[in-house]
Design a protein around this motif. Structure first.
Motif, mmCIF file in Angstrom:
data_model
loop_
_atom_site.group_PDB
_atom_site.id
_atom_site.type_symbol
_atom_site.label_atom_id
_atom_site.label_comp_id
_atom_site.label_asym_id
_atom_site.label_seq_id
_atom_site.Cartn_x
_atom_site.Cartn_y
_atom_site.Cartn_z
ATOM 1 N N LYS A 1 -5.994 8.348 -2.289
ATOM 2 C CA LYS A 1 -7.108 8.000 -3.178
ATOM 3 C C LYS A 1 -8.320 7.581 -2.353
ATOM 4 O O LYS A 1 -9.458 7.957 -2.650
ATOM 5 N N HIS A 2 -8.090 6.815 -1.295
ATOM 6 C CA HIS A 2 -9.178 6.394 -0.409
ATOM 7 C C HIS A 2 -9.819 7.597 0.273
ATOM 8 O O HIS A 2 -11.038 7.686 0.356
ATOM 9 N N ALA A 3 -8.996 8.519 0.767
ATOM 10 C CA ALA A 3 -9.530 9.710 1.451
ATOM 11 C C ALA A 3 -10.379 10.541 0.494
ATOM 12 O O ALA A 3 -11.463 11.022 0.865
ATOM 13 N N ILE A 4 -9.928 10.712 -0.732
ATOM 14 C CA ILE A 4 -10.688 11.476 -1.730
ATOM 15 C C ILE A 4 -12.012 10.782 -2.022
ATOM 16 O O ILE A 4 -13.065 11.426 -2.101
ATOM 17 N N SER A 5 -11.986 9.477 -2.174
ATOM 18 C CA SER A 5 -13.202 8.710 -2.430
ATOM 19 C C SER A 5 -14.200 8.858 -1.288
ATOM 20 O O SER A 5 -15.400 9.037 -1.510
ATOM 21 N N GLU A 6 -13.695 8.814 -0.054
ATOM 22 C CA GLU A 6 -14.561 9.001 1.115
ATOM 23 C C GLU A 6 -15.214 10.371 1.105
ATOM 24 O O GLU A 6 -16.410 10.503 1.373
ATOM 25 N N LEU A 7 -14.428 11.411 0.794
ATOM 26 C CA LEU A 7 -14.961 12.772 0.757
ATOM 27 C C LEU A 7 -16.001 12.933 -0.344
ATOM 28 O O LEU A 7 -17.031 13.598 -0.148
ATOM 29 N N GLN A 8 -15.767 12.341 -1.494
ATOM 30 C CA GLN A 8 -16.736 12.421 -2.590
ATOM 31 C C GLN A 8 -18.046 11.729 -2.217
ATOM 32 O O GLN A 8 -19.127 12.257 -2.489
ATOM 33 N N THR A 9 -17.941 10.577 -1.588
ATOM 34 C CA THR A 9 -19.141 9.847 -1.160
ATOM 35 C C THR A 9 -19.915 10.655 -0.132
ATOM 36 O O THR A 9 -21.147 10.774 -0.217
ATOM 37 N N GLU A 10 -19.200 11.223 0.823
ATOM 38 C CA GLU A 10 -19.848 12.035 1.853
ATOM 39 C C GLU A 10 -20.540 13.246 1.224
ATOM 40 O O GLU A 10 -21.673 13.589 1.587
ATOM 41 N N ARG A 11 -19.879 13.879 0.276
ATOM 42 C CA ARG A 11 -20.456 15.039 -0.415
ATOM 43 C C ARG A 11 -21.747 14.653 -1.143
ATOM 44 O O ARG A 11 -22.747 15.363 -1.068
ATOM 45 N N VAL B 1 0.858 -1.184 0.000
ATOM 46 C CA VAL B 1 0.000 0.000 0.000
ATOM 47 C C VAL B 1 0.892 1.232 0.000
ATOM 48 O O VAL B 1 1.854 1.311 0.771
ATOM 49 N N SER B 2 0.583 2.169 -0.877
ATOM 50 C CA SER B 2 1.367 3.398 -0.968
ATOM 51 C C SER B 2 0.575 4.573 -0.403
ATOM 52 O O SER B 2 -0.645 4.493 -0.211
ATOM 53 N N ILE B 3 1.263 5.664 -0.186
ATOM 54 C CA ILE B 3 0.601 6.881 0.277
ATOM 55 C C ILE B 3 -0.435 7.330 -0.759
ATOM 56 O O ILE B 3 -1.488 7.855 -0.412
ATOM 57 N N GLY B 4 -0.165 7.066 -2.028
ATOM 58 C CA GLY B 4 -1.131 7.393 -3.079
ATOM 59 C C GLY B 4 -2.428 6.621 -2.915
ATOM 60 O O GLY B 4 -3.518 7.160 -3.139
ATOM 61 N N ASP B 5 -2.338 5.358 -2.513
ATOM 62 C CA ASP B 5 -3.538 4.552 -2.264
ATOM 63 C C ASP B 5 -4.337 5.132 -1.105
ATOM 64 O O ASP B 5 -5.572 5.175 -1.149
ATOM 65 N N VAL B 6 -3.640 5.580 -0.075
ATOM 66 C CA VAL B 6 -4.299 6.153 1.100
ATOM 67 C C VAL B 6 -4.984 7.474 0.737
ATOM 68 O O VAL B 6 -6.128 7.727 1.127
#
Length: 142
Positions: free
Chosen positions: A123-133, A116-121
């Motif tokens: 990407k996950h945070a961005i996906s979470e924010l988009q879903t929440e939005r 797992v890379s920092i990029g994967d982490v």
């Protein structure tokens, strides 16, 4: 989200190199696979170390071009932070930030099952924010 879900989305391929390979060979592997770090492993399933572009640059600065013919074991990080498939991505954020780590091998029963890379982490945070939005927008629309 668990690390296992991240691996399911990105794949479980881990690029490895043997500890006796030269730094010159390592550069080829990094370029060929377009990655920033490689797990050092004698057998391709255990973690003997990890080596990144940063490790190469720092050693190159200190000792010069002679490092290119040195074995990878001389520049690798031997004490490697790892995680497990059942770990949560949120806890990885903290570990990566606290220890200034960009890549963590994923181990299950002592065997490497991914990385797992920092990029994967991120990407996950961005996906979470988009879903929440999206949920908030749907809520506001009624």
């Amino acid at each position: 989200m668990r690390i296992s879900e991240v691996l399911r989305n990105k794949g479980a391929e881990v690029v490895t190199i043997g500890p006796e390979a030269t730094v010159r060979e390592l550069l080829g592997v990094l370029a060929e696979h377009n990655v920033g770090a490689v797990v050092v492993s004698v057998d391709g399933v255990s973690v003997d170390g990890i080596v990144s572009e940063r490790d190469i640059v720092r050693r190159l600065h200190r000792v010069g071009a002679g490092v290119l013919d040195s074995p990878v074991r001389e520049i690798m990080t031997a004490v490697v932070h790892t995680c497990a498939p059942e770990d949560r991505v949120e806890s990885l954020r903290s570990t990566m930030t606290q220890h200034r780590i960009r890549h963590l091998p994923v181990l299950s029963n002592g065997r490497m099952v991914g990385i797992v890379s920092i990029g994967d982490v991120v990407k996950h945070a961005i996906s979470e924010l988009q879903t929440e939005r999206e949920h908030l927008e749907q809520y506001l629309r009624g």
